[in-house]
Structures are given as C-alpha cells and as structure tokens.
Write a protein that holds these residues in place. Structure first.
Motif, PDB file in Angstrom:
ATOM      1  N   LEU A 134       0.821  -1.216   0.000  1.00  0.00           N
ATOM      2  CA  LEU A 134       0.000   0.000   0.000  1.00  0.00           C
ATOM      3  C   LEU A 134       0.853   1.264   0.000  1.00  0.00           C
ATOM      4  CD1 LEU A 134      -2.753  -1.120   2.526  1.00  0.00           C
ATOM      5  CD2 LEU A 134      -3.064  -0.729   0.076  1.00  0.00           C
ATOM      6  N   ASN A 135       2.052   1.187   0.560  1.00  0.00           N
ATOM      7  CA  ASN A 135       2.932   2.364   0.632  1.00  0.00           C
ATOM      8  C   ASN A 135       3.854   2.492  -0.573  1.00  0.00           C
ATOM      9  OD1 ASN A 135       1.943   3.305   3.075  1.00  0.00           O
ATOM     10  ND2 ASN A 135       3.415   2.152   4.299  1.00  0.00           N
ATOM     11  N   TYR A 136       3.811   1.512  -1.460  1.00  0.00           N
ATOM     12  CA  TYR A 136       4.688   1.563  -2.638  1.00  0.00           C
ATOM     13  C   TYR A 136       4.358   2.806  -3.464  1.00  0.00           C
ATOM     14  CZ  TYR A 136       6.986   0.228  -7.007  1.00  0.00           C
ATOM     15  OH  TYR A 136       7.779   0.208  -8.129  1.00  0.00           O
ATOM     16  N   SER A 137       5.385   3.537  -3.886  1.00  0.00           N
ATOM     17  CA  SER A 137       5.182   4.783  -4.626  1.00  0.00           C
ATOM     18  C   SER A 137       5.433   4.602  -6.117  1.00  0.00           C
ATOM     19  CB  SER A 137       6.117   5.874  -4.091  1.00  0.00           C
ATOM     20  OG  SER A 137       5.766   6.219  -2.767  1.00  0.00           O
ATOM     21  N   PHE A 138       4.465   4.991  -6.915  1.00  0.00           N
ATOM     22  CA  PHE A 138       4.606   5.034  -8.365  1.00  0.00           C
ATOM     23  C   PHE A 138       5.135   6.409  -8.773  1.00  0.00           C
ATOM     24  CE2 PHE A 138       0.958   2.033  -7.983  1.00  0.00           C
ATOM     25  CZ  PHE A 138       1.520   0.949  -8.638  1.00  0.00           C
ATOM     26  N   SER A 139       6.074   6.434  -9.705  1.00  0.00           N
ATOM     27  CA  SER A 139       6.449   7.700 -10.336  1.00  0.00           C
ATOM     28  C   SER A 139       5.361   8.033 -11.355  1.00  0.00           C
ATOM     29  CB  SER A 139       7.804   7.573 -11.032  1.00  0.00           C
ATOM     30  OG  SER A 139       8.831   7.375 -10.084  1.00  0.00           O
ATOM     31  N   VAL A 140       4.830   9.243 -11.262  1.00  0.00           N
ATOM     32  CA  VAL A 140       3.667   9.611 -12.074  1.00  0.00           C
ATOM     33  C   VAL A 140       3.909  10.945 -12.779  1.00  0.00           C
ATOM     34  CG1 VAL A 140       1.189  10.111 -12.038  1.00  0.00           C
ATOM     35  CG2 VAL A 140       2.146   8.416 -10.442  1.00  0.00           C
ATOM     36  N   HIS A 141       3.528  10.992 -14.058  1.00  0.00           N
ATOM     37  CA  HIS A 141       3.497  12.248 -14.800  1.00  0.00           C
ATOM     38  C   HIS A 141       2.031  12.634 -14.973  1.00  0.00           C
ATOM     39  CE1 HIS A 141       7.744  11.933 -16.814  1.00  0.00           C
ATOM     40  NE2 HIS A 141       7.776  11.896 -15.512  1.00  0.00           N
ATOM     41  N   VAL A 142       1.692  13.839 -14.543  1.00  0.00           N
ATOM     42  CA  VAL A 142       0.301  14.295 -14.587  1.00  0.00           C
ATOM     43  C   VAL A 142       0.147  15.335 -15.690  1.00  0.00           C
ATOM     44  CG1 VAL A 142      -1.606  15.298 -13.290  1.00  0.00           C
ATOM     45  CG2 VAL A 142       0.112  13.897 -12.106  1.00  0.00           C
ATOM     46  N   LEU A 143      -0.694  15.027 -16.675  1.00  0.00           N
ATOM     47  CA  LEU A 143      -0.996  15.976 -17.744  1.00  0.00           C
ATOM     48  C   LEU A 143      -2.105  16.913 -17.272  1.00  0.00           C
ATOM     49  CD1 LEU A 143      -1.144  13.494 -20.763  1.00  0.00           C
ATOM     50  CD2 LEU A 143       0.828  14.790 -19.940  1.00  0.00           C
ATOM     51  N   PRO A 144      -2.032  18.179 -17.601  1.00  0.00           N
ATOM     52  CA  PRO A 144      -3.080  19.122 -17.172  1.00  0.00           C
ATOM     53  C   PRO A 144      -4.404  18.823 -17.866  1.00  0.00           C
ATOM     54  CG  PRO A 144      -1.550  20.185 -18.676  1.00  0.00           C
ATOM     55  CD  PRO A 144      -0.957  18.841 -18.354  1.00  0.00           C
ATOM     56  N   SER A 145      -5.479  19.333 -17.281  1.00  0.00           N
ATOM     57  CA  SER A 145      -6.824  19.037 -17.771  1.00  0.00           C
ATOM     58  C   SER A 145      -7.062  19.538 -19.189  1.00  0.00           C
ATOM     59  CB  SER A 145      -7.874  19.648 -16.832  1.00  0.00           C
ATOM     60  OG  SER A 145      -7.692  21.048 -16.742  1.00  0.00           O
ATOM     61  N   GLU A 146      -6.346  20.578 -19.603  1.00  0.00           N
ATOM     62  CA  GLU A 146      -6.552  21.107 -20.962  1.00  0.00           C
ATOM     63  C   GLU A 146      -5.885  20.253 -22.036  1.00  0.00           C
ATOM     64  OE1 GLU A 146      -3.190  23.616 -19.071  1.00  0.00           O
ATOM     65  OE2 GLU A 146      -5.132  22.739 -18.478  1.00  0.00           O
ATOM     66  N   THR A 147      -5.174  19.209 -21.646  1.00  0.00           N
ATOM     67  CA  THR A 147      -4.552  18.332 -22.638  1.00  0.00           C
ATOM     68  C   THR A 147      -5.637  17.589 -23.408  1.00  0.00           C
ATOM     69  OG1 THR A 147      -2.704  17.983 -21.097  1.00  0.00           O
ATOM     70  CG2 THR A 147      -2.850  16.500 -22.991  1.00  0.00           C
ATOM     71  N   SER A 148      -5.705  17.790 -24.722  1.00  0.00           N
ATOM     72  CA  SER A 148      -6.757  17.185 -25.546  1.00  0.00           C
ATOM     73  C   SER A 148      -6.443  15.733 -25.868  1.00  0.00           C
ATOM     74  CB  SER A 148      -6.909  17.961 -26.856  1.00  0.00           C
ATOM     75  OG  SER A 148      -5.740  17.794 -27.648  1.00  0.00           O
ATOM     76  N   ASP A 149      -7.489  15.013 -26.334  1.00  0.00           N
ATOM     77  CA  ASP A 149      -7.270  13.629 -26.770  1.00  0.00           C
ATOM     78  C   ASP A 149      -6.233  13.581 -27.886  1.00  0.00           C
ATOM     79  OD1 ASP A 149      -9.098  12.849 -24.952  1.00  0.00           O
ATOM     80  OD2 ASP A 149     -10.620  12.172 -26.366  1.00  0.00           O
ATOM     81  N   ARG A 150      -6.280  14.573 -28.765  1.00  0.00           N
ATOM     82  CA  ARG A 150      -5.312  14.609 -29.863  1.00  0.00           C
ATOM     83  C   ARG A 150      -3.890  14.733 -29.328  1.00  0.00           C
ATOM     84  NH1 ARG A 150      -5.606  18.612 -35.159  1.00  0.00           N
ATOM     85  NH2 ARG A 150      -3.745  17.784 -36.195  1.00  0.00           N
ATOM     86  N   ASP A 151      -3.724  15.571 -28.288  1.00  0.00           N
ATOM     87  CA  ASP A 151      -2.409  15.713 -27.669  1.00  0.00           C
ATOM     88  C   ASP A 151      -1.971  14.399 -27.016  1.00  0.00           C
ATOM     89  OD1 ASP A 151      -2.114  18.365 -28.395  1.00  0.00           O
ATOM     90  OD2 ASP A 151      -3.003  19.126 -26.542  1.00  0.00           O
ATOM     91  N   VAL A 152      -2.914  13.712 -26.396  1.00  0.00           N
ATOM     92  CA  VAL A 152      -2.608  12.430 -25.754  1.00  0.00           C
ATOM     93  C   VAL A 152      -2.128  11.423 -26.788  1.00  0.00           C
ATOM     94  CG1 VAL A 152      -3.606  10.434 -24.578  1.00  0.00           C
ATOM     95  CG2 VAL A 152      -4.129  12.740 -23.771  1.00  0.00           C
TER      96      VAL A 152
END
Length: 357
Positions: A134-152
């Motif tokens: 449960l304490n294991y940490s994932f390295s995560v990249h968070v894209l902002p909400s304005e990132t479009s599907d096309r950008d994804v």
C-alpha cells in the motif's frame, strides 16, 4: 510555427492513493483512447512481486479532468499504465473493479517469482507486506486538464517512436515472465563478470540483453542437444516452460560447471583466442559440456567427468589454426561467420574435436 508546451507535473503517488480514487470513482482506468489488453497470469505475478520487493516500474501517466459543475474532486484518466494499476487493484480489492471476471482478472503470485508468498491473497500476507504494498510509490506524470485527446495520442506516438527498436530478446523480456525466463536471466547475470572479462559481449550487448539470449540458447543445448538457433525456437521454449521447468536446478548447476571449467582452463587468456567470438564461444561451451556430461545426456543429477590434462593446449592449437586460417576454405566460411544454423555449428564442433585426443 506555434508549438504546444505541455506543463507536466512530475510527482509520486502511493498505491493507497490509487485505491482511494478507485473507491470513490474518480479513477478512470480505461478512457476512450486506451487499449484494453489483459495481461497473462505470469505478468501480473511478476508485477506484484516487483512491488513487494520495492523495485522500480515504468512511469504512470495520468490526465486530470476537473468538472466543477459536478464535483470538486478531479477525475484521473490513466493515459499509460492501466494494466499495472488494474493488476494491483485486482490483487488488493477486486470488488472495486466493476468488470472484474474470475479467472481472467485473478492475480496469484507464483512460486517462480516468490516462493515464500506464492498462492497467498493480499489478506493472507503478513501485515508488514500488506503495508509495504500500500505504501509503494509510483512515479507519475500528470498531464493538465486542458490536454486534448489529440495531444494524448501525440504523446503515445512519441513514446512508441523514440529510442532504439526493441530486439528479439528485449521483446521476450516484455512478453514472458515464467520459469525459463527467470532461469535464463539468473544464469546470465551470475556470470556477468566472465562475459565482460572474456570479451564475449560488449557493454552495448549486455545493455540490450544479448548475453541473456546466448544463455537461453545454451540452455537449449542442454535440453535438446546441438541445434540451429532461431528466434522462433527460443520463443517456443520460453512459452513451453512458462509455468515450470523441472530440470531448472540441474541446468543451472551444469551451466556453472561448464563456465567454471572454462575459467579454470583459460584463466584470463580466453579473450585472446577465437573463442571470444560469440559463435565460437558456443562451440567451446558445447565441447566442454560434451566432455563433462555428454551432449544429449538426460538432465538428471550426475557428477561431471574429469577434464583430461592437456586439453587446453589442444584448444589453443585449434584456435591458432582458425585464427591463421590454416583450414579448408569451405570450413573457414563456417568458422569465420556468425552463422548459427545446425550444419555450421556441427561443423565447427567437429573441427575442434579433431584436436582433442
């Protein structure tokens, strides 16, 4: 020309964070643009064991979506990493997955990956292990909400197009997680210093797992005798022994005996001989294995035969003859090249054997 600038937040989240988000419905594991493959049982077992051991896994990419008219809690869409998260959620609390199916989504740690915890559910594991997961940490990249599907989709394309194309062994490493793979990697890594000092493989070769592929091929030598090396053949054995390889301990022991014998014979001189070439190292390994155990012998526990005194001088003479091309031209073609068909390998072995009294 205008360029999109992605303001990506690089952070870490614990397994418990993702569990909480899944529980309250703010985690979206399968957005429209995500693929929906299902991992093999071995792949899922391997991931859980990796987390238990605290080893790193690839970065997870998410996109936060905030709709204030509905909730102040953002939705978190998994751009890359859905199978990793789905696996750990299914292991800890399968009832949190609405489309969970018994059999397809079961997560069971296998003996291949962790003998002490094999077969235990999350709740059956010691509390200290549960807490570690449960304490294991994932390295995560968070894209902002304005990132479009096309950008994804553009991000997906870049993830899959940059860097060097995977070779066959790197693909096997990503596809298989069973007993044959475990043994091949364990054996290859245990002899890493020898691969380097003998100059069999370059650092680039080792970085790209070429020494593991050669180890896998030498394991086949023990299992089926001399053979032609093909990627299809290697894949077949990785697949055949995905669950269990009954002879694994004997293969590992015999492999070590052959490598120890080569080391004792040549000391630090092997790199100066033709046996430092990958194709001819295979021939040397096959010859020493034949001397110790016999090619094609049954893989049951048996003591190795003694290597006869004087064999080193004979092997060095054969090396000099090959190096100076004091051999028939037709044979020279098979000895010079890196061809790994059965005929060429058999011809190389027969030639070296001529020097062995």
């Amino acid at each position: 020309m205008e360029y999109n600038f992605f303001n990506i937040d690089k952070t870490v989240y614990k397994v418990s964070d993702f569990m909480s988000w899944q529980k309250i419905g703010s985690l979206i594991l399968s957005p429209n643009f995500q693929r929906r493959p299902h991992w093999s049982s071995s792949a899922k077992s391997y991931l859980v064991d990796t987390i238990i051991r605290g080893l790193p896994i690839p970065i997870i990419i998410i996109r936060e979506r905030l709709d204030l008219s509905a909730s102040i809690e953002p939705k978190r869409e998994i751009v890359d990493g859905q199978q990793r998260l789905r696996t750990i959620i299914a292991f800890i609390a399968p009832m949190l997955l609405e489309d969970y199916q018994e059999g397809r989504d079961d997560v069971i740690v296998s003996k291949t990956h962790n003998k002490e915890l094999a077969g235990k559910s999350f709740r059956q594991m010691p509390v200290s292990i549960q807490q570690r997961i449960l304490n294991y940490s994932f390295s995560v990249h968070v894209l902002p909400s304005e990132t479009s599907d096309r950008d994804v989709l553009q991000i997906f394309a870049r993830l899959n197009s940059t860097g060097t194309k995977l070779n066959e062994q790197e693909i096997r490493n990503a596809e298989f997680f069973g007993e044959f793979k475990r043994l091949a990697y364990d054996i290859a890594y245990s002899h890493l210093n020898r691969w380097r000092s003998w100059k069999i493989f370059s650092e680039t070769d080792i970085a790209r797992m070429i020494e593991v592929e050669e180890t896998s091929d030498l394991m086949l030598l023990m299992l089926i005798g001399e053979h032609g090396k093909t990627q299809r053949n290697l894949n077949a054995f990785y697949r055949k022994y995905e669950d269990v390889l009954p002879e694994s301990s004997e293969i590992e022991r015999r492999f070590g005996d052959v490598m120890d014998t080569i080391d004792d014979l040549f000391d630090d001189r092997l790199k100066e001989t033709v046996y430092s070439r990958k194709a001819l190292f295979h021939t040397l390994f096959a010859l020493i294995y034949d001397q110790l155990y016999g090619l094609g012998s049954e893989l049951k526990k048996m003591a190795p035969k003694k290597i006869r005194a004087g064999i080193l001088d004979e092997l060095l003479e054969a090396s000099d003859r090959i190096k100076n091309e004091e051999i028939p031209e037709e044979l020279a073609k098979k000895l010079r090249g890196a061809t790994s068909d059965a005929g060429s390998r058999t011809a190389r072995l027969a030639f070296i054997k001529q020097f062995i009294s």
